[in-house]
Design a protein around this motif. Structure first.
Motif, PDB file in Angstrom:
ATOM      1  N   ASN A 279      36.326  62.307  60.359  1.00 19.03           N
ATOM      2  CA  ASN A 279      37.419  61.486  60.875  1.00 19.03           C
ATOM      3  C   ASN A 279      37.772  60.351  59.917  1.00 19.03           C
ATOM      4  O   ASN A 279      38.932  60.043  59.665  1.00 19.03           O
ATOM      5  CB  ASN A 279      37.021  60.928  62.247  1.00 19.03           C
ATOM      6  CG  ASN A 279      38.113  60.103  62.875  1.00 19.03           C
ATOM      7  OD1 ASN A 279      39.227  60.578  63.077  1.00 19.03           O
ATOM      8  ND2 ASN A 279      37.824  58.841  63.167  1.00 19.03           N
TER       9      ASN A 279
ATOM     10  N   HIS B 189      45.301  61.234  60.222  1.00 20.62           N
ATOM     11  CA  HIS B 189      45.302  61.113  61.684  1.00 20.62           C
ATOM     12  C   HIS B 189      45.849  59.748  62.119  1.00 20.62           C
ATOM     13  O   HIS B 189      46.271  59.584  63.268  1.00 20.62           O
ATOM     14  CB  HIS B 189      43.911  61.392  62.276  1.00 20.62           C
ATOM     15  CG  HIS B 189      42.960  60.238  62.244  1.00 20.62           C
ATOM     16  ND1 HIS B 189      42.084  59.993  61.219  1.00 20.62           N
ATOM     17  CD2 HIS B 189      42.746  59.243  63.148  1.00 20.62           C
ATOM     18  CE1 HIS B 189      41.368  58.915  61.487  1.00 20.62           C
ATOM     19  NE2 HIS B 189      41.745  58.430  62.652  1.00 20.62           N
TER      20      HIS B 189
ATOM     21  N   HIS C 145      46.980  57.627  66.039  1.00 18.49           N
ATOM     22  CA  HIS C 145      47.109  56.177  66.249  1.00 18.49           C
ATOM     23  C   HIS C 145      48.553  55.684  66.105  1.00 18.49           C
ATOM     24  O   HIS C 145      48.767  54.497  65.878  1.00 18.49           O
ATOM     25  CB  HIS C 145      46.231  55.423  65.236  1.00 18.49           C
ATOM     26  CG  HIS C 145      44.786  55.804  65.254  1.00 18.49           C
ATOM     27  ND1 HIS C 145      44.044  55.891  66.410  1.00 18.49           N
ATOM     28  CD2 HIS C 145      43.925  56.100  64.241  1.00 18.49           C
ATOM     29  CE1 HIS C 145      42.783  56.237  66.092  1.00 18.49           C
ATOM     30  NE2 HIS C 145      42.690  56.377  64.812  1.00 18.49           N
TER      31      HIS C 145
ATOM     32  N   ASP D 172      39.654  57.488  68.604  1.00 17.25           N
ATOM     33  CA  ASP D 172      38.790  58.294  67.721  1.00 17.25           C
ATOM     34  C   ASP D 172      37.606  58.847  68.502  1.00 17.25           C
ATOM     35  O   ASP D 172      37.213  60.000  68.325  1.00 17.25           O
ATOM     36  CB  ASP D 172      38.277  57.438  66.559  1.00 17.25           C
ATOM     37  CG  ASP D 172      39.383  57.058  65.602  1.00 17.25           C
ATOM     38  OD1 ASP D 172      40.100  57.946  65.141  1.00 17.25           O
ATOM     39  OD2 ASP D 172      39.530  55.851  65.316  1.00 17.25           O
TER      40      ASP D 172
HETATM   41 FE   LIG Z   1      40.977  56.695  63.627  1.00 22.66          FE
END
Ligand SMILES: [Fe+2]
Ligand code: FES
Length: 347
Positions: free
Chosen positions: A166, A172, A177, A293
């Motif tokens: 991650n 991402h 987000h 996350d």
């Molecule tokens: Fe993140």
């Protein structure tokens, strides 16, 4: 076989010859014995009378009772089962039930080099436990005085490698987000490149910088660090971008601890203003981002790595996994190589 002697085990629990953060410093309270599972080891943490933290195996050298169930005696720990006392070096200093027995004076408790930095306790897990540790080298934003930082500590129900994935996945930011206060801006397409560094690599967008989560750096060496920047909006007050220094340690195959130092290069009144703003407004927002996350990582299937279809944005993961696996295989081979035969005495 000890899982830490296999390539897979080292991938799950973390390579040896590394410093790992174990917990925030305040979790090890004066006069108390703390128990933690980290990096495949069962650990006892305690502070001596001078406040120095010690990390040892949570296993009495007599008959393996948990030392963390014992008694803190200032400069030593006494096991509750039969009273054997062990000092910070791992030496049995007293066997009260059998004074003078051969166990006294023997250094038999595995003891790991320990340090505190940036509000966290670190321990070194060496391939050869009799060899000295490498120095604990920390990234610039948590090394010196010019930066201010806060440590955010989390424990998530996911393999530690999912969190590492991650962190090495800047893209991402623009999706997961996108509704956050820091990652709403910028393009949702990108072309990435990898740039090798002395101790790892930088993974960065070729066509956007300083707008969203646009680059990340992996540092591999005596410890594994991930550093990244998130641009701050004007509402976050004066100072540079928001820099995150992250490090992870496995608790079990399915759970890990995450350490996120949230840093900003600010000094003087700007530092005070950021610290105030952080505590009062930003921390809760940052935590909400981290929760996204966590939810994603905890919901991943256990076999996520087995059925993926990766594309250009995932080349950092591929590189990182390849590096780790090669090192894990090397370490597993060293840990299982037969001991050299004892020299034959010359008649
Ligand atoms: Fe993140
Ligand atoms: S098991 Fe600890 S003193 Fe016996």
């Amino acid at each position: 076989m000890n899982p830490l002697h296999t390539t897979e085990g080292l991938m799950q629990f973390g390579l040896r010859d590394r410093w790992y953060p174990l917990c925030p410093s305040e979790h090890v309270r004066p006069g108390q014995l703390a128990r933690l599972d980290r990096a495949g080891e069962e650990l006892l943490l305690w502070r001596d009378a001078a406040g120095v933290v010690h990390v040892q195996e949570d296993r009495c050298p007599h008959r393996a009772a948990r030392l963390s169930h014992g008694v803190h005696m200032g400069d030593r720990v006494a096991c509750n089962y039969h009273g054997v006392q062990v000092d910070a070096e791992g030496t049995v200093v007293s066997v009260p039930g059998s004074p003078g027995c051969a166990l006294e004076g023997r250094r038999v408790l595995r003891t790991f080099p320990a340090r505190e930095h940036g509000g966290a306790v670190f321990a070194w897990f060496g391939l050869d436990e009799s060899a000295p540790p490498a120095p604990l080298e920390v990234p610039g934003p948590i090394a010196g005085e010019e930066w201010a930082h806060f440590l955010c500590y989390v424990e998530w129900d996911a393999p530690y490698r999912y969190s590492l994935d991650n962190l090495l996945d800047p893209m991402h930011g623009a999706f997961l987000h996108r509704n956050s206060h820091t990652m709403f801006a910028g393009k949702r397409e990108a072309v990435f490149q990898i740039r090798a560094t002395d101790k790892g690599f930088v993974f960065e967008k070729t066509d956007q910088r300083g707008v969203n989560f646009d680059w990340v750096e992996l540092t591999e060496g005596g410890a594994q660090w991930v550093t990244l920047d998130i641009p701050y909006p004007d509402t976050a007050g004066p100072g540079g971008p928001f820099t995150i220094v992250a490090a992870l340690s496995a608790i079990s195959e399915h759970r890990h601890a995450g350490f996120f130092w949230r840093c900003r290069k600010v000094s003087g009144w700007q530092r005070d203003s950021w610290r105030f703003l952080y505590r009062n407004r930003l921390e809760a927002r940052h935590f909400a981002v981290l929760e996204q996350d966590r939810e994603m990582a905890e919901a991943m299937p256990a076999d996520a790595w087995d059925r993926e279809n990766l594309y250009q944005h995932d080349i950092a993961l591929v590189r990182m996994r390849r590096l780790l696996r090669a090192e894990a295989a090397k370490q597993a081979a060293r840990l299982t190589e037969p001991a050299a035969p004892a020299p034959v005495p010359v008649a």
